[in-house]
Enzyme design. Structure first.
Site, PDB file in Angstrom:
ATOM      1  N   CYS A  43       0.842  -1.211   0.000  1.00  0.00           N
ATOM      2  CA  CYS A  43       0.000   0.000   0.000  1.00  0.00           C
ATOM      3  C   CYS A  43       0.873   1.256   0.000  1.00  0.00           C
ATOM      4  O   CYS A  43       1.875   1.340   0.713  1.00  0.00           O
ATOM      5  CB  CYS A  43      -0.930  -0.007   1.209  1.00  0.00           C
ATOM      6  SG  CYS A  43      -2.081   1.385   1.195  1.00  0.00           S
TER       7      CYS A  43
ATOM      8  N   CYS B 182       0.275   4.753   6.977  1.00  0.00           N
ATOM      9  CA  CYS B 182      -0.416   4.620   8.269  1.00  0.00           C
ATOM     10  C   CYS B 182       0.500   3.869   9.251  1.00  0.00           C
ATOM     11  O   CYS B 182       0.892   2.723   8.982  1.00  0.00           O
ATOM     12  CB  CYS B 182      -1.739   3.895   8.081  1.00  0.00           C
ATOM     13  SG  CYS B 182      -2.701   4.576   6.705  1.00  0.00           S
TER      14      CYS B 182
ATOM     15  N   ARG C 141     -18.658  -2.180  17.436  1.00  0.00           N
ATOM     16  CA  ARG C 141     -17.924  -3.442  17.241  1.00  0.00           C
ATOM     17  C   ARG C 141     -16.629  -3.465  18.038  1.00  0.00           C
ATOM     18  O   ARG C 141     -15.772  -2.591  17.893  1.00  0.00           O
ATOM     19  CB  ARG C 141     -17.627  -3.670  15.750  1.00  0.00           C
ATOM     20  CG  ARG C 141     -16.919  -5.020  15.509  1.00  0.00           C
ATOM     21  CD  ARG C 141     -16.824  -5.408  14.038  1.00  0.00           C
ATOM     22  NE  ARG C 141     -18.114  -5.320  13.409  1.00  0.00           N
ATOM     23  CZ  ARG C 141     -18.425  -4.462  12.453  1.00  0.00           C
ATOM     24  NH1 ARG C 141     -17.517  -3.644  11.991  1.00  0.00           N
ATOM     25  NH2 ARG C 141     -19.635  -4.423  11.956  1.00  0.00           N
TER      26      ARG C 141
ATOM     27  N   CYS D  60     -16.817  -9.059   5.272  1.00  0.00           N
ATOM     28  CA  CYS D  60     -16.148  -7.778   5.015  1.00  0.00           C
ATOM     29  C   CYS D  60     -14.853  -8.017   4.240  1.00  0.00           C
ATOM     30  O   CYS D  60     -13.977  -8.754   4.712  1.00  0.00           O
ATOM     31  CB  CYS D  60     -15.785  -7.095   6.326  1.00  0.00           C
ATOM     32  SG  CYS D  60     -17.179  -6.919   7.424  1.00  0.00           S
TER      33      CYS D  60
ATOM     34  N   CYS E 173     -19.759   2.269   7.943  1.00  0.00           N
ATOM     35  CA  CYS E 173     -19.046   1.612   9.050  1.00  0.00           C
ATOM     36  C   CYS E 173     -17.808   2.465   9.291  1.00  0.00           C
ATOM     37  O   CYS E 173     -16.927   2.539   8.429  1.00  0.00           O
ATOM     38  CB  CYS E 173     -18.666   0.188   8.650  1.00  0.00           C
ATOM     39  SG  CYS E 173     -17.617  -0.621   9.867  1.00  0.00           S
TER      40      CYS E 173
ATOM     41  N   CYS F  10     -19.722  -5.991   3.098  1.00  0.00           N
ATOM     42  CA  CYS F  10     -19.006  -4.777   3.493  1.00  0.00           C
ATOM     43  C   CYS F  10     -17.670  -4.784   2.758  1.00  0.00           C
ATOM     44  O   CYS F  10     -17.069  -5.857   2.610  1.00  0.00           O
ATOM     45  CB  CYS F  10     -18.776  -4.783   5.004  1.00  0.00           C
ATOM     46  SG  CYS F  10     -17.817  -3.359   5.583  1.00  0.00           S
TER      47      CYS F  10
ATOM     48  N   CYS G 255       0.023   0.111  10.384  1.00  0.00           N
ATOM     49  CA  CYS G 255      -0.433  -0.914   9.435  1.00  0.00           C
ATOM     50  C   CYS G 255       0.693  -1.800   8.909  1.00  0.00           C
ATOM     51  O   CYS G 255       1.746  -1.323   8.483  1.00  0.00           O
ATOM     52  CB  CYS G 255      -1.145  -0.238   8.267  1.00  0.00           C
ATOM     53  SG  CYS G 255      -1.919  -1.428   7.169  1.00  0.00           S
TER      54      CYS G 255
HETATM   55  N1  SAM Z   1      -6.834   0.579   3.012  1.00  0.00           N
HETATM   56  C1  SAM Z   1      -8.124   0.764   3.521  1.00  0.00           C
HETATM   57  C2  SAM Z   1      -8.206   1.883   4.534  1.00  0.00           C
HETATM   58  O1  SAM Z   1      -7.184   2.293   5.054  1.00  0.00           O
HETATM   59  O2  SAM Z   1      -9.318   2.335   4.788  1.00  0.00           O
HETATM   60  C3  SAM Z   1      -8.727  -0.493   4.113  1.00  0.00           C
HETATM   61  C4  SAM Z   1      -7.911  -1.417   4.965  1.00  0.00           C
HETATM   62  S1  SAM Z   1      -7.302  -0.772   6.513  1.00  0.00           S
HETATM   63  C5  SAM Z   1      -6.289  -2.099   7.023  1.00  0.00           C
HETATM   64  C6  SAM Z   1      -8.745  -0.780   7.560  1.00  0.00           C
HETATM   65  C7  SAM Z   1      -8.599  -0.313   8.991  1.00  0.00           C
HETATM   66  O3  SAM Z   1      -7.990  -1.322   9.765  1.00  0.00           O
HETATM   67  C8  SAM Z   1      -7.762   0.901   9.278  1.00  0.00           C
HETATM   68  O4  SAM Z   1      -8.433   2.097   9.006  1.00  0.00           O
HETATM   69  C9  SAM Z   1      -7.499   0.754  10.760  1.00  0.00           C
HETATM   70  O5  SAM Z   1      -8.511   1.382  11.510  1.00  0.00           O
HETATM   71  C10 SAM Z   1      -7.541  -0.758  10.985  1.00  0.00           C
HETATM   72  N2  SAM Z   1      -6.209  -1.296  11.308  1.00  0.00           N
HETATM   73  C11 SAM Z   1      -5.201  -1.502  10.431  1.00  0.00           C
HETATM   74  N3  SAM Z   1      -4.122  -2.006  11.066  1.00  0.00           N
HETATM   75  C12 SAM Z   1      -4.454  -2.109  12.371  1.00  0.00           C
HETATM   76  C13 SAM Z   1      -3.740  -2.554  13.532  1.00  0.00           C
HETATM   77  N4  SAM Z   1      -2.466  -2.962  13.458  1.00  0.00           N
HETATM   78  N5  SAM Z   1      -4.382  -2.540  14.709  1.00  0.00           N
HETATM   79  C14 SAM Z   1      -5.664  -2.109  14.782  1.00  0.00           C
HETATM   80  N6  SAM Z   1      -6.376  -1.675  13.729  1.00  0.00           N
HETATM   81  C15 SAM Z   1      -5.776  -1.665  12.527  1.00  0.00           C
HETATM   82 FE1  SF4 Z   2      -2.947   1.256   3.315  1.00  0.00          FE
HETATM   83 FE2  SF4 Z   2      -2.940   0.112   5.716  1.00  0.00          FE
HETATM   84 FE3  SF4 Z   2      -3.284   2.736   5.506  1.00  0.00          FE
HETATM   85 FE4  SF4 Z   2      -5.245   1.079   4.664  1.00  0.00          FE
HETATM   86  S1  SF4 Z   2      -4.507   1.317   6.754  1.00  0.00           S
HETATM   87  S2  SF4 Z   2      -4.434   2.887   3.605  1.00  0.00           S
HETATM   88  S3  SF4 Z   2      -3.999  -0.640   3.907  1.00  0.00           S
HETATM   89  S4  SF4 Z   2      -1.431   1.579   4.935  1.00  0.00           S
END
Ligand code: SAM
Ligand code: SF4
Ligand code: DTB
Length: 327
Positions: free
Chosen positions: A67, A71, A273, A110, A201, A141, A74
């Site tokens: 990606c 973030c 949730r 989802c 959501c 979802c 992530c």
């Molecule tokens: N890329 C898309 C986005 O960022 O909206 C969808 C996937 S992203 C992994 C979805 C959500 O997962 C993130 O917005 C975050 O809230 C949650 N998330 C991701 N990594 C996480 C982690 N290590 N611990 C807790 N929540 C996490």
């Molecule tokens: Fe990409 Fe992870 Fe951020 Fe979603 S949460 S935009 S998958 S880096």
């Protein structure tokens, strides 16, 4: 001249404006004695939600890793990638996973993709998945990142029920966690989803080193979305080695319960949730979260890339607590 009753035009329904929550008001909830806060949350819960009932959603990563976004929490960001990349799955693989989820009792499936946002060609593939999963009789979802003009409408036409797009954290803390997009960008996508008639959501993550005030500000932001999201995932950070937040200070478990309670009180009609981080929680802590108003979980042995509480453990817990699962 006084009009007779029969001539009085019927009054238009009175629109009661939704309550707006300030950060200070949510902080005041956090400041209550723990038992008072949980008691109040349980009262709100019983007034607006069926008691002793939890809804089950199962997750599948349909496109993993690589990606462009940064973030800090992530595993899938190319900046600190901690997973094997996988291209968009075939519809048949998704259908197999969805069938298995349904057989295990999930009511919603989802599908998550590690994208900043989908290209139109990718979206066509996801639309095939949405239709196929819906045909199995499951709610659908997807969480695909930011949407461009017209993309939400295409998803709505495909029959998508929910779009997940989290605010993630308080506006004032957002820039410390993510620099490649802004929270304003998130709101723009949420508006597109809402305008297309898809249910929203939207939640966030705690345990990223944020202050209690920032947590209150996130809850107020979510509650002040008008209307509030139908579904509010509260994630406890799953610390991923190799990411900037690998060593973040964990949240006090009671403060986690307080966050759930505040979400329940401020968003009485939303599903709250209990999301990421359950694997590391005791059964007793999870029970406290249900007491505080959580009524949905991610169900299945895996989240997107991280482990989840095992389905067998959840089933045993629900039996012990006499919780039934919503269909
Ligand atoms: N890329 C898309 C986005 O960022 O909206 C969808 C996937 S992203 C992994 C979805 C959500 O997962 C993130 O917005 C975050 O809230 C949650 N998330 C991701 N990594 C996480 C982690 N290590 N611990 C807790 N929540 C996490
Ligand atoms: Fe990409 Fe992870 Fe951020 Fe979603 S949460 S935009 S998958 S880096
Ligand atoms: C949400 O709020 N939490 C889910 C879902 N929406 C997409 C994702 C949690 C991801 C946890 C870390 C991982 O599996 O990589």
């Amino acid at each position: 001249m006084t009009a007779s009753l029969a001539q009085v035009p019927s009054a238009a329904p009175v629109q009661v404006p939704a309550k707006r929550w300030t950060t200070a008001e949510v902080e005041a909830l956090f400041a209550l004695p723990f038992m008072d806060l949980v008691f109040r949350a349980q009262q709100v819960h019983r007034e607006h939600q069926p008691a002793n009932t939890v809804q089950l959603s199962t997750l599948l990563s349909i496109k993993t890793g690589g990606c462009s976004e940064d973030c800090g929490y992530c595993s899938q960001s190319a900046r600190h990638e901690q997973v094997e990349r996988e291209a968009l799955l075939d519809v048949s693989e998704v259908v197999e996973a969805a069938k298995a989820a349904k057989a295990k009792g999930a009511s919603r499936f989802c599908m998550g993709a590690a994208w900043r946002g989908p290209k139109d060609k990718d979206l066509d593939g996801v639309i095939e998945m949405v239709k196929a999963v819906k045909d199995l009789g499951l709610e659908t979802c997807v969480t695909l990142g930011m949407l461009k003009e017209g993309q939400a409408d295409k998803l709505a036409d495909a029959g998508l029920d929910y779009y997940n797009h989290n605010l993630d954290t308080a506006p004032e803390f957002y820039g410390q966690i993510i620099s490649t997009h802004s929270q304003k960008d998130r709101f723009d996508t949420l508006d597109k989803v809402r305008d297309a008639g898809i249910k929203v959501c939207c939640g966030g993550i705690v345990g990223m080193g944020e202050t209690q005030k920032s947590r209150a500000s996130l809850i107020a932001e979510l509650a002040n979305m008008n209307p509030a999201p139908e579904s509010v995932p509260i994630n406890n950070l799953v610390p991923i080695p190799g990411t900037p937040l690998a060593d973040a200070d964990p949240i006090d478990p009671f403060d986690f319960v307080r966050t759930i309670a505040a979400a329940r009180i401020t968003m009485p009609t939303s599903m709250v949730r209990l999301s990421a981080g359950r694997h590391e929680m005791s059964d007793e802590l999870q029970a406290m979260c249900f007491m505080a108003g959580a009524n949905s979980i991610f169900y299945g042995d895996k989240l997107l890339t991280a482990g989840n509480a095992e389905a067998a453990r959840d089933e045993a817990l629900f039996q012990r607590l006499k919780i039934s699962t919503a269909l």
